[in-house]
Design an enzyme around this catalytic site. Sequence first.
Site, mmCIF file in Angstrom:
data_model
loop_
_atom_site.group_PDB
_atom_site.id
_atom_site.type_symbol
_atom_site.label_atom_id
_atom_site.label_comp_id
_atom_site.label_asym_id
_atom_site.label_seq_id
_atom_site.Cartn_x
_atom_site.Cartn_y
_atom_site.Cartn_z
ATOM 1 C CG HIS A 180 -21.576 14.559 59.244
ATOM 2 N ND1 HIS A 180 -22.911 14.927 58.773
ATOM 3 C CD2 HIS A 180 -21.380 13.187 58.789
ATOM 4 C CE1 HIS A 180 -23.359 13.725 58.284
ATOM 5 N NE2 HIS A 180 -22.587 12.768 58.210
HETATM 6 C C1 LIG Z 1 -23.257 5.962 60.865
HETATM 7 C C2 LIG Z 1 -22.666 6.836 59.771
HETATM 8 C C3 LIG Z 1 -23.492 7.668 58.718
HETATM 9 C C4 LIG Z 1 -22.650 8.289 58.026
HETATM 10 N N1 LIG Z 1 -23.703 8.852 56.885
HETATM 11 C C5 LIG Z 1 -23.000 9.746 56.048
HETATM 12 C C6 LIG Z 1 -23.620 10.236 54.832
HETATM 13 O O1 LIG Z 1 -24.920 10.057 54.666
HETATM 14 N N2 LIG Z 1 -22.970 11.126 54.114
HETATM 15 C C7 LIG Z 1 -21.736 11.672 54.381
HETATM 16 O O2 LIG Z 1 -21.038 12.434 53.366
HETATM 17 N N3 LIG Z 1 -20.922 10.945 55.387
HETATM 18 C C8 LIG Z 1 -21.585 10.082 56.192
HETATM 19 N N4 LIG Z 1 -20.750 9.512 57.360
HETATM 20 C C9 LIG Z 1 -19.530 10.067 57.331
HETATM 21 C C10 LIG Z 1 -18.427 9.274 56.388
HETATM 22 O O3 LIG Z 1 -18.416 7.810 56.718
HETATM 23 C C11 LIG Z 1 -16.991 9.728 56.622
HETATM 24 O O4 LIG Z 1 -16.902 10.999 56.182
HETATM 25 C C12 LIG Z 1 -16.283 9.019 55.513
HETATM 26 O O5 LIG Z 1 -16.019 7.665 55.702
HETATM 27 C C13 LIG Z 1 -14.982 9.716 55.889
HETATM 28 O O6 LIG Z 1 -13.641 8.917 55.164
HETATM 29 P P1 LIG Z 1 -12.313 8.802 55.803
HETATM 30 O O7 LIG Z 1 -11.496 8.018 54.505
HETATM 31 O O8 LIG Z 1 -11.901 10.081 56.288
HETATM 32 O O9 LIG Z 1 -12.482 7.923 56.930
HETATM 33 P P2 LIG Z 1 -13.070 6.228 57.348
HETATM 34 O O10 LIG Z 1 -13.833 5.734 55.946
HETATM 35 O O11 LIG Z 1 -13.678 6.170 58.513
HETATM 36 O O12 LIG Z 1 -11.721 5.519 56.943
HETATM 37 C C14 LIG Z 1 -10.625 5.456 58.220
HETATM 38 C C15 LIG Z 1 -10.016 4.293 58.212
HETATM 39 O O13 LIG Z 1 -8.800 4.589 58.891
HETATM 40 C C16 LIG Z 1 -8.482 3.304 59.821
HETATM 41 N N5 LIG Z 1 -7.804 3.616 60.983
HETATM 42 C C17 LIG Z 1 -7.871 4.843 62.033
HETATM 43 N N6 LIG Z 1 -6.826 4.783 62.854
HETATM 44 C C18 LIG Z 1 -5.941 4.166 62.110
HETATM 45 C C19 LIG Z 1 -4.504 3.761 62.757
HETATM 46 N N7 LIG Z 1 -4.212 4.496 63.503
HETATM 47 N N8 LIG Z 1 -3.885 2.789 61.944
HETATM 48 C C20 LIG Z 1 -4.366 2.232 60.862
HETATM 49 N N9 LIG Z 1 -5.649 2.558 60.518
HETATM 50 C C21 LIG Z 1 -6.484 3.235 61.206
HETATM 51 C C22 LIG Z 1 -10.006 2.986 60.259
HETATM 52 O O14 LIG Z 1 -10.283 1.692 60.966
HETATM 53 C C23 LIG Z 1 -10.717 3.271 59.070
HETATM 54 O O15 LIG Z 1 -10.911 1.993 58.295
HETATM 55 C C24 LIG Z 1 -21.477 8.599 58.035
HETATM 56 C C25 LIG Z 1 -20.745 8.100 59.162
HETATM 57 C C26 LIG Z 1 -21.277 7.166 59.874
HETATM 58 C C27 LIG Z 1 -20.439 6.483 60.940
#
Ligand SMILES: Cc1cc2nc3c(=O)[nH]c(=O)nc-3n(C[C@H](O)[C@H](O)[C@H](O)COP(=O)(O)OP(=O)(O)OC[C@H]3O[C@@H](n4cnc5c(N)ncnc54)[C@H](O)[C@@H]3O)c2cc1C
Lengths: 236, 591
Positions: free
Chosen positions: B518
């Site tokens: 986080h």
């Molecule tokens: C082990 C673990 C447990 C977690 N548990 C919780 C929980 O219980 N509750 C909670 O609220 N949150 C939790 N989280 C956090 C949660 O997963 C994230 O807050 C959420 O996935 C964020 O969404 P996002 O769309 O910002 O990023 P993501 O879901 O990570 O998606 C980002 C995407 O962008 C892609 N990307 C990155 N850079 C580039 C680029 N330059 N070009 C093209 N693609 C790119 C990545 O490959 C990825 O697929 C956890 C995270 C982890 C790792």
Amino acid sequence: MSNKPSSPSRRVFLRQSMAAVPAVGLLGTSALAQTQSAAPAAQAAYTPRYFTAPEWEFLQAAVDRLIPADEHGPGALEAGVPEFIDREMEGAYGHGGFWYMQGPFAPDTHPTLGYQLRFNPRELYRTAIAAIDDWCQKQHQSTFAALSPEERDGVLHALEKGDITLDQLPATSFFAQLLTNTKEGYFADPMYGGNKHMAAWKMIGFPGARADFADWVEQPGKVYPLGPVSIEGDKA
Amino acid sequence: MIRMKPVDVVIVGFGWTGAIMGIELADTGLNILALERGAYRDTSPDFSYPHNADELAYGIRGKLFQPLSRETVTIRHAVGDTAVPYRQYGSFLFGNNVGGAGIHWNGQHYRPSPEDLELHSHISKRYGAKFMPDDMQIQDYGLTYDELEPFLEQFEVLCGTSGRAGNINGEIKEGGNPFEGPRKRDYPTPPVADTYGARLFADAARALGMHPFPQPSDNASQPYTNPHGVRLGPCNLCGYCERFGCFMYSKASPQTTILPVLMRKPNFALRTHSHVTRINLDSTGKRATGVTYIDAQGRQVEQPADLVIVSAFQMHNVRLMLLSGIGTPYDPNTGKGVIGKNYAYQMMSSLGVFFDQDVAINPFIGAGSGGVQIVDDFNSDHFDHAAHGFVGGAYIYGGQTGGRPIQQLIVPPGTPGWGAAWKKAAKESYLHATTVATHGSVMSYRDRYLDLDPTYKDVFGQPLLRITFDWHDNEYKMSQFVTSRAQDIVRQMKPKATSLTLRKPGDHYDVRQYQTTHTTGGVIQGSSPETSALNRYQQSWDVHNVFVTGASAFPQNLGYNPTGLIGGLTYNSVKAIRENYLKNPGPLVQA
Ligand SMILES: Cc1cc2nc3c(=O)[nH]c(=O)nc-3n(C[C@H](O)[C@H](O)[C@H](O)COP(=O)(O)OP(=O)(O)OC[C@H]3O[C@@H](n4cnc5c(N)ncnc54)[C@H](O)[C@@H]3O)c2cc1C
């Protein structure tokens, strides 16, 4: 010298025979089959692919102390931990494929900022084992593997605390790597070469790859009755 | 350079927020393209049983995570230090494929407390501006809880979140979280049944007059069909959840809530193995013309687009903004500039709780989020902070997410790390131990920020993101206070032994220990371009056709897991895009 019980090759032979050579000569095949259900089946001796003979002796002698065999459960040797580590060295992990390995390297950085050595796991084992054997030769006139169990414990404690200074790398980094990989091999699914017969899982009561407890959530505090299964479908 | 046919909308990164943006914009009929650097991933075959039940591959080696060998971050504790690369995973983990970290998250699904969204105003009003240390630079989000409530609900309804409401339209409900902000409705599904460790924790907390409730969870407690018609099945508490994909279709993820519908839309396309390296601007620097990416064969590709949604995860969002020259980079010496500003993290503590041989905890029965009990009495501003001298708080968590032995086996305090004594302790405690933990906020500070590293590069030769971060006194105090309350609960549980991991004054931020993923800030939202990078709709103040989703928008961190708020902010943003921006492209808020 090679006949003395403390000679490295004989010790290693004893360790190997305990872990790897079934007593086929003494028991007939049917007797062996019988013992298999009671005790874990003996494994075929494993030939390391990465580690050299002296490194292999070191590795066995070290993990044997990190998780020794006793009445509570399997030791790292009979669990196949050396085989696990050797196999890991041959994969992407051993080659540092999971780590960021670009320089410049700053090995004197505060330890809280994490691993900063230029060695991938293969190189780390190779460099450290040679250095530790060197140190043992100077201090004890013997390789690590040829030391008594108590002496080996002493060396391992000193590595853990950083009381031994090794050429090229901090002893603590290698010790942490070795202990981590030893526990990984002990508890990982048996398909990776360690945790033979799921004996480490059985010892603690972990059901392995069962991964289905829908019926068990609402029976709080009840002892779970089933033994482990492995990913490849073995039961124990 | 290859030049592709222009699209209306390009989405950079296809994880949780990228998928929400995709499905919500698909109805407009616009041509939408998502670029994802990783591979396609789906429940079958990628997460199927039994191969999923492999602790070494997923839990330890991190098969689903971003390979650090290709791209990582650098970290230093203070401005002026030399940062070093985060070479091995420890403190946080990054997602890497379609679904992002949404595949391998826990599913702990929280809303913020109302005061969290207006934290600076709230603290100033209740305790006076002097209550905050000089270098603390917390801010408001530029929107209120009441404004966000429908969108927080929308994300819960997508996920089929299981839980028990504590406050419906201001009426406090028995058994829920009495400290939560008012909800319009109860959770879409009832809570997952408690595991035994959680039950013991909740009984003890209740006996002390605290208010335990089941953790809001995206592990489905029963079959559920969401508004897109996508179905989830009940969780079986397999114990292989966080760090793993879900083989049961039980954990809400883009795969189990959105993709089956979105992937069939004719106006939507996904290109995997497409790593975006920059957002391109026109000669005025005020309008984005699209993005440049590197395709699977290593070729540079230009993708023109009218609207750019940056949803690459918090850290990568910040890096892309810096690499693209959008917004002024933050300068910790002057406190001016916005990109990279207010990086924050979370502070955890944990207690191992060891019982006698007759207490069968069965730790392997666990879900990433369901089956756990929470005490929220000491989080946010749920209690009077005046006497305590810190801002923020933590929730207290009781139970466990699984008993995977390499990572999750715990031994009583004083046990050596190896040898016969370790083995005996492992054997004797494994089935009879559970965990109590605190999950705490971290405020933002003038000297905690993100910028580009001067030395280290990724596999494409681009500079890595550099983190400058260490703990401040406020967080040590917060953690000490809430951990003491957790210790009260644990004592009441009457265990045989207890271990404690607590970060104390003088302890540096240690990147070797997993705490949470986080991470927040760096492209924060707010009400003024002087102090924030985005407006309340997550639209760049500088380049109006760039929107940035994710926790990079948080002006400081919460005591809660972020994704409930991330999802709510994404729905708030996409509604404004659909209903206002597309009709009249330009700034949605006048600076
Ligand atoms: C082990 C673990 C447990 C977690 N548990 C919780 C929980 O219980 N509750 C909670 O609220 N949150 C939790 N989280 C956090 C949660 O997963 C994230 O807050 C959420 O996935 C964020 O969404 P996002 O769309 O910002 O990023 P993501 O879901 O990570 O998606 C980002 C995407 O962008 C892609 N990307 C990155 N850079 C580039 C680029 N330059 N070009 C093209 N693609 C790119 C990545 O490959 C990825 O697929 C956890 C995270 C982890 C790792």
